[in-house]
Design an enzyme around this catalytic site. Structure first.
Site, mmCIF file in Angstrom:
data_model
loop_
_atom_site.group_PDB
_atom_site.id
_atom_site.type_symbol
_atom_site.label_atom_id
_atom_site.label_comp_id
_atom_site.label_asym_id
_atom_site.label_seq_id
_atom_site.Cartn_x
_atom_site.Cartn_y
_atom_site.Cartn_z
ATOM 1 N N GLU A 182 0.784 -1.249 0.000
ATOM 2 C CA GLU A 182 0.000 0.000 0.000
ATOM 3 C C GLU A 182 0.810 1.291 0.000
ATOM 4 O OE1 GLU A 182 -0.432 -2.309 2.487
ATOM 5 O OE2 GLU A 182 -2.203 -3.332 1.692
ATOM 6 N N ASP A 205 7.824 -10.695 8.536
ATOM 7 C CA ASP A 205 8.391 -11.922 7.977
ATOM 8 C C ASP A 205 9.649 -11.603 7.172
ATOM 9 O OD1 ASP A 205 5.736 -11.186 6.366
ATOM 10 O OD2 ASP A 205 7.267 -11.822 4.940
HETATM 11 O O1 LIG Z 1 -0.470 -5.715 7.684
HETATM 12 P P1 LIG Z 1 -0.943 -4.776 6.601
HETATM 13 O O2 LIG Z 1 -1.007 -3.371 7.071
HETATM 14 O O3 LIG Z 1 -2.236 -5.226 5.957
HETATM 15 O O4 LIG Z 1 0.201 -4.790 5.459
HETATM 16 C C1 LIG Z 1 0.678 -5.918 4.767
HETATM 17 O O5 LIG Z 1 -0.025 -7.116 5.008
HETATM 18 C C2 LIG Z 1 -0.899 -7.439 3.913
HETATM 19 C C3 LIG Z 1 -0.457 -8.740 3.296
HETATM 20 O O6 LIG Z 1 -0.483 -9.762 4.209
HETATM 21 C C4 LIG Z 1 -0.780 -6.277 2.933
HETATM 22 O O7 LIG Z 1 -1.807 -5.348 3.184
HETATM 23 C C5 LIG Z 1 0.590 -5.743 3.259
HETATM 24 O O8 LIG Z 1 0.864 -4.436 2.873
HETATM 25 O O1 LIG Z 2 3.236 -7.195 1.558
HETATM 26 C C1 LIG Z 2 3.776 -7.886 2.419
HETATM 27 C C2 LIG Z 2 3.616 -7.633 3.797
HETATM 28 C C3 LIG Z 2 4.230 -8.430 4.705
HETATM 29 N N1 LIG Z 2 4.980 -9.456 4.259
HETATM 30 C C4 LIG Z 2 5.143 -9.701 2.935
HETATM 31 O O2 LIG Z 2 5.842 -10.635 2.558
HETATM 32 N N2 LIG Z 2 4.534 -8.908 2.051
#
Ligand SMILES: O=P(O)(O)O[C@H]1O[C@H](CO)[C@@H](O)[C@H]1O
Ligand SMILES: O=c1cc[nH]c(=O)[nH]1
Length: 232
Positions: A182, A205
């Site tokens: 985002e 991660d």
């Molecule tokens: O934990 P959020 O804020 O959602 O952000 C991350 O996690 C999501 C993906 O698992 C995507 O929205 C990425 O940008």
């Molecule tokens: O977009 C994302 C967010 C957290 N971890 C990921 O691997 N990708």
């Protein structure tokens, strides 16, 4: 007036809004950090709360996942609720080996494979960058408290599970810290709608290590303290 995606009344949002992707993280942030939080919208389960932090009004609104979803909420906050500053408080996948789970990142830029802003300016590929003032204040909070914050570019991906040529080795080579979905939309919509923006994230991660969903939902205290200090 409510929008198609937000049921809050005019004045229900503070000028400063924190935006996690996850609605349950929005609820936890409001309940943990805000004085007198109240629910102001829950259309589609996208929760938004307004309260105060040390006496100043502040809101939190989830964005859902991905640039299109984020762009809807950020645009409606700016156009219908007069929001002036948005800090995304997200999770990030680390790609640099020196980053550890739980580390906090401030994105000084967001590369992207999204076509969202193609054509905004004919024949120009825009740079997606934060408010210098918010970034500076977040860094100063780290200097004053001794809390670590990494500052560098992120990659905002249009997909979580890949599906094309792997860009990661070249992104690592170019000093990119990690991946979210985002930040580039936040920075682009901020320039278009005229609000200040900053992307903060917690590493959830890295290759070979990842947090389960409950931990991703709940581990945000350091990141939120940086965000609230930047908005002070
Ligand atoms: O934990 P959020 O804020 O959602 O952000 C991350 O996690 C999501 C993906 O698992 C995507 O929205 C990425 O940008
Ligand atoms: O977009 C994302 C967010 C957290 N971890 C990921 O691997 N990708």
């Amino acid at each position: 007036m409510a929008t198609p995606h937000i049921s809050a009344a005019p004045g229900d949002f503070a000028p400063d809004v924190l935006m996690p992707g996850d609605p349950r993280r929005a609820k936890l942030i409001a309940e943990t950090f805000f004085e007198n939080p109240r629910l102001v919208t829950e259309v589609r389960g996208i929760l938004g709360y307004t309260g105060t932090y040390r006496g100043r009004p502040v809101s939190v609104l989830a964005s859902g996942m991905g640039m299109p979803s984020f762009a809807i909420y950020a645009t409606e906050l700016a156009r219908h609720y007069g929001v002036k500053r948005i800090i995304r408080v997200g999770t990030i996948g680390a790609i640099q080996p020196f980053l550890e789970l739980g580390d906090v990142i401030a994105a000084s830029a967001a590369h992207t494979n999204s076509a969202m802003t193609d054509g905004w300016v004919p024949q120009v590929r825009l740079s997606h960058a934060p408010s210098f003032d918010l970034l500076r204040k977040a860094v100063e909070h780290g200097e004053q408290t001794g809390k670590k914050i990494h500052v560098g570019p992120l990659f905002t991906s249009d997909s979580f599970y890949g599906g094309g040529p792997d860009a990661v080795p070249a992104l690592i080579e170019l000093g990119t810290l990690g991946i979210d979905m985002e930040a580039a939309a936040l920075y682009a919509i901020a320039r278009r709608e005229g609000f200040e923006a900053l992307m903060l994230g917690t590493i959830s991660d890295k290759p070979g290590e990842e947090w389960p969903a409950e931990k991703r939902e709940a581990t945000f205290a350091d990141m939120v303290s940086f965000a609230l200090a930047a908005l002070a």
